[in-house]
Motif scaffolding. Structure first.
Motif, PDB file in Angstrom:
ATOM      1  N   ASP A   1       0.838  -1.201   0.000  1.00 37.79           N
ATOM      2  CA  ASP A   1       0.000   0.000   0.000  1.00 37.79           C
ATOM      3  C   ASP A   1       0.876   1.254   0.000  1.00 37.79           C
ATOM      4  O   ASP A   1       2.112   1.169  -0.042  1.00 37.79           O
ATOM      5  N   GLU A   2       0.235   2.409   0.057  1.00 36.34           N
ATOM      6  CA  GLU A   2       0.937   3.690  -0.033  1.00 36.34           C
ATOM      7  C   GLU A   2       1.915   3.918   1.107  1.00 36.34           C
ATOM      8  O   GLU A   2       2.832   4.721   0.998  1.00 36.34           O
ATOM      9  N   GLN A   3       1.731   3.210   2.226  1.00 34.65           N
ATOM     10  CA  GLN A   3       2.628   3.332   3.376  1.00 34.65           C
ATOM     11  C   GLN A   3       3.744   2.285   3.343  1.00 34.65           C
ATOM     12  O   GLN A   3       4.562   2.227   4.249  1.00 34.65           O
ATOM     13  N   GLY A   4       3.748   1.437   2.316  1.00 28.99           N
ATOM     14  CA  GLY A   4       4.788   0.420   2.197  1.00 28.99           C
ATOM     15  C   GLY A   4       4.481  -0.878   2.915  1.00 28.99           C
ATOM     16  O   GLY A   4       5.352  -1.731   3.045  1.00 28.99           O
ATOM     17  N   MET A   5       3.250  -1.046   3.362  1.00 27.92           N
ATOM     18  CA  MET A   5       2.854  -2.279   4.034  1.00 27.92           C
ATOM     19  C   MET A   5       2.448  -3.320   2.992  1.00 27.92           C
ATOM     20  O   MET A   5       1.661  -3.032   2.092  1.00 27.92           O
TER      21      MET A   5
END
Length: 170
Positions: A112-116
């Motif tokens: 996702d956008e947070q790198g998760m």
């Protein structure tokens, strides 16, 4: 043929590229690699699987902002930054992995956008099974249940079947 240290270094470099792309574009990404056992990561079979994965992703209706394709010591890989909902992306990637003739050999990860990383479990999807039996793939890999030759033979047979089907459709 590559050595395990080269494969590890290539995977670490991929993780750095993923973080850089998320930081640059602030979008979810799809990371493609190929599940091929052994040290030969850039075989003809791996290339066919990789190209099939690229084709399937590009057939989806997602807006791809940027794409990187590489052939590293860990094999063929690509990263797509995509303007889409990460959960919708993951569901689409699971569908490709589960329905495409070569999907079992594709590793289509979504961050996702947070790198998760979005896991299959989070999407209520079953863990992957072994290429040759119904046991969890992780168990067979850890216990080395099947020989490398048997695994590669199975992959090659699937790739040949895929190529034959593709030629008959043309």
């Amino acid at each position: 043929m590559v050595i395990p240290e080269q494969i590890l270094e290539a995977k670490e470099a991929r993780a750095r590229r993923q973080k850089e792309m998320i930081a640059t574009y602030h979008l979810p990404l799809i990371s493609i690699s190929i599940n091929i056992p052994g040290r030969e990561k850039s075989s003809h079979d791996a290339r066919v699987i990789f190209e099939a994965a690229l084709h399937e992703i590009k057939q989806q209706k997602f807006h791809i902002m940027t794409e990187i394709n590489l052939n590293t010591p860990s094999g063929f890989e690509a990263i797509f930054c995509v303007h889409a909902n990460a959960h919708e992306l993951k569901n689409a990637m699971i569908s490709i992995e589960e329905t495409h003739l070569l999907g079992r050999f594709m590793d289509l990860d979504v961050m996702d956008e947070q790198g998760m990383i979005l896991s299959r479990a989070a999407q209520l999807s079953a863990k992957r099974t072994c290429y040759l039996c119904d046991r969890p793939a992780i168990v067979c890999a850890r216990e080395q249940t099947h020989s490398l030759a048997a695994l590669l033979r199975h992959i090659h047979e699937k790739v040949e079947h895929f190529e034959h089907n593709r030629k008959t459709r043309l």
